[in-house]
Design a protein around this motif. Structure first.
Motif, PDB file in Angstrom:
ATOM      1  N   ARG A 119       0.801  -1.225   0.000  1.00 34.12           N
ATOM      2  CA  ARG A 119       0.000   0.000   0.000  1.00 34.12           C
ATOM      3  C   ARG A 119       0.833   1.275   0.000  1.00 34.12           C
ATOM      4  O   ARG A 119       0.583   2.199  -0.777  1.00 34.12           O
ATOM      5  CB  ARG A 119      -0.956  -0.001   1.202  1.00 34.12           C
ATOM      6  N   ILE A 120       1.816   1.356   0.881  1.00 35.12           N
ATOM      7  CA  ILE A 120       2.559   2.608   1.023  1.00 35.12           C
ATOM      8  C   ILE A 120       3.551   2.817  -0.111  1.00 35.12           C
ATOM      9  O   ILE A 120       3.675   3.924  -0.644  1.00 35.12           O
ATOM     10  CB  ILE A 120       3.288   2.648   2.379  1.00 35.12           C
ATOM     11  N   SER A 121       4.268   1.768  -0.495  1.00 39.10           N
ATOM     12  CA  SER A 121       5.295   1.910  -1.530  1.00 39.10           C
ATOM     13  C   SER A 121       4.717   2.335  -2.869  1.00 39.10           C
ATOM     14  O   SER A 121       5.412   2.932  -3.697  1.00 39.10           O
ATOM     15  CB  SER A 121       6.071   0.601  -1.692  1.00 39.10           C
ATOM     16  N   THR A 122       3.442   2.071  -3.097  1.00 36.78           N
ATOM     17  CA  THR A 122       2.812   2.468  -4.360  1.00 36.78           C
ATOM     18  C   THR A 122       2.597   3.971  -4.461  1.00 36.78           C
ATOM     19  O   THR A 122       2.322   4.493  -5.540  1.00 36.78           O
ATOM     20  CB  THR A 122       1.459   1.753  -4.529  1.00 36.78           C
ATOM     21  N   GLU A 123       2.727   4.678  -3.330  1.00 33.23           N
ATOM     22  CA  GLU A 123       2.523   6.128  -3.330  1.00 33.23           C
ATOM     23  C   GLU A 123       3.773   6.901  -3.723  1.00 33.23           C
ATOM     24  O   GLU A 123       3.714   8.109  -3.940  1.00 33.23           O
ATOM     25  CB  GLU A 123       2.053   6.587  -1.938  1.00 33.23           C
ATOM     26  N   HIS A 124       4.929   6.229  -3.775  1.00 33.32           N
ATOM     27  CA  HIS A 124       6.190   6.868  -4.175  1.00 33.32           C
ATOM     28  C   HIS A 124       6.436   8.147  -3.355  1.00 33.32           C
ATOM     29  O   HIS A 124       6.587   9.239  -3.901  1.00 33.32           O
ATOM     30  CB  HIS A 124       6.167   7.202  -5.672  1.00 33.32           C
ATOM     31  N   LEU A 125       6.485   7.997  -2.049  1.00 30.57           N
ATOM     32  CA  LEU A 125       6.572   9.152  -1.161  1.00 30.57           C
ATOM     33  C   LEU A 125       7.947   9.828  -1.153  1.00 30.57           C
ATOM     34  O   LEU A 125       8.065  10.992  -0.817  1.00 30.57           O
ATOM     35  CB  LEU A 125       6.209   8.730   0.271  1.00 30.57           C
ATOM     36  N   LEU A 165      14.037  -0.351   5.609  1.00 31.43           N
ATOM     37  CA  LEU A 165      13.046  -0.681   4.589  1.00 31.43           C
ATOM     38  C   LEU A 165      12.966   0.425   3.539  1.00 31.43           C
ATOM     39  O   LEU A 165      12.948   0.161   2.332  1.00 31.43           O
ATOM     40  CB  LEU A 165      11.680  -0.899   5.244  1.00 31.43           C
ATOM     41  N   LEU A 166      12.942   1.662   3.995  1.00 31.50           N
ATOM     42  CA  LEU A 166      12.913   2.789   3.068  1.00 31.50           C
ATOM     43  C   LEU A 166      14.194   2.847   2.242  1.00 31.50           C
ATOM     44  O   LEU A 166      14.159   3.115   1.037  1.00 31.50           O
ATOM     45  CB  LEU A 166      12.722   4.092   3.844  1.00 31.50           C
ATOM     46  N   SER A 167      15.329   2.592   2.890  1.00 34.51           N
ATOM     47  CA  SER A 167      16.618   2.648   2.195  1.00 34.51           C
ATOM     48  C   SER A 167      16.705   1.621   1.081  1.00 34.51           C
ATOM     49  O   SER A 167      17.343   1.859   0.047  1.00 34.51           O
ATOM     50  CB  SER A 167      17.756   2.422   3.196  1.00 34.51           C
ATOM     51  N   SER A 168      16.055   0.477   1.291  1.00 32.54           N
ATOM     52  CA  SER A 168      16.116  -0.586   0.289  1.00 32.54           C
ATOM     53  C   SER A 168      15.228  -0.299  -0.920  1.00 32.54           C
ATOM     54  O   SER A 168      15.390  -0.928  -1.966  1.00 32.54           O
ATOM     55  CB  SER A 168      15.705  -1.920   0.921  1.00 32.54           C
ATOM     56  N   GLN A 169      14.306   0.637  -0.781  1.00 33.77           N
ATOM     57  CA  GLN A 169      13.357   0.883  -1.863  1.00 33.77           C
ATOM     58  C   GLN A 169      13.476   2.281  -2.465  1.00 33.77           C
ATOM     59  O   GLN A 169      12.660   2.664  -3.287  1.00 33.77           O
ATOM     60  CB  GLN A 169      11.933   0.644  -1.356  1.00 33.77           C
TER      61      GLN A 169
END
Length: 294
Positions: A119-125, A165-169
């Protein structure tokens, strides 16, 4: 992290423009900071549960006041947590690794990661920094020797797992900061080892932007009303608490607009992550009154 409440009436200030941060010092000594619309945050308590149902009181005259302002001034002198005899960075890292292992094996982490992935990663924050408030001391004893190191270590492990997690994506890893008046020297060393910079109040508030992830594991607030308080003073204090709760409800009501939310399963270890809500800005929720709540 200790929490305090102000005891003086506030001078009314015109709110600063939205999405800009600035500091105002009023005549009564309070320092105020305009809040930005955070992209992604985790809060220990869902504010709706702590306002006595006042979240649905938009007709209250206090509901729409100071929606863009928050208090950042501490009315006490912060004291670093006591470092126990024999404590060392090596022992602190061992404690952290055990806590991190327990966290990574938990259903809470599994649900958080799944929610992020689906859900969150699809928002490209594009999160540029991660900021932790209210962690307390993961290595020291606080308040008359009170030991909450296990709680703080679990919360630190959760914070670091989200940074990783954020760093990996993302193409650019986010910077990481933590602000807590009870951090001692060993806490600073532990955080530095984990690539988290400890900063002093109120620096972390100035770091918040629309691309920030904020983690507030100790953000709950409670007011204490002495039983022996004279009737008139008690009534005045109760009225102030009511006004603060209603204003808080208004702030939260605005914060939820355009955001999705998700309640994580309770972690189950020393109440380290109990009743945790995750919020993130969602393109699909733009213009909606409230974000979806699961």
């Amino acid at each position: 992290m200790p929490h305090t409440s102000h005891k003086k009436r506030r001078q009314r200030q015109e709110p600063l423009p939205r999405n800009k941060r600035g500091e105002i010092e009023s005549e009564d000594g309070w320092t105020r900071i305009a809040r930005s619309d955070k992209a992604f945050s985790i809060n220990r308590r869902h504010p709706e549960a702590d306002t006595g149902g006042m979240i649905s009181s938009p007709n209250d005259p206090d509901y729409d006041q100071d929606l863009d302002e928050g208090y950042t001034q501490m009315t006490f002198t912060p004291t670093p947590a006591e470092t126990p005899a024999g404590a060392s960075l090596e022992k602190a890292l061992s404690h952290y690794q055990k806590s991190d292992s327990a966290w990574k094996q938990s259903n809470t982490w599994a649900e958080l990661k799944q929610t992020f992935d689906t859900r969150i990663s699809t928002e490209h924050l594009n999160i540029t920094n991660c900021i932790c408030f209210g962690l307390s001391s993961p290595t020291g004893l606080t308040g008359a020797g009170f030991d909450r190191r296990d709680i703080s270590m679990y919360q630190l492990a959760a914070f670091k797992s989200i940074i990783d997690l954020l760093s990996s994506q993302q193409a650019q890893p986010p910077a990481a900061f933590a602000q807590e008046p009870q951090f001692n020297t060993l806490d600073h060393q532990l955080l530095a080892h984990l690539d988290i910079q400890a900063v002093h109040h109120p620096a972390a508030f100035h770091l918040i932007t629309a691309q920030s992830f904020t983690f507030c594991p100790g953000a709950e607030h409670r007011e204490w009303v002495p039983n022996d308080l004279p009737g008139a003073e008690r009534a005045e204090l109760m009225e102030r608490i009511r006004r603060d709760a209603v204003r808080g409800a208004g702030i939260f009501h605005r914060f939820k607009k355009g955001k999705q939310s998700f309640r994580l399963p309770d972690f189950g270890h020393e109440y380290a992550l109990y009743n945790v809500y995750l919020f993130w800005r969602s393109s699909s929720a733009e213009g909606e009154e409230e974000g979806e709540e699961v």
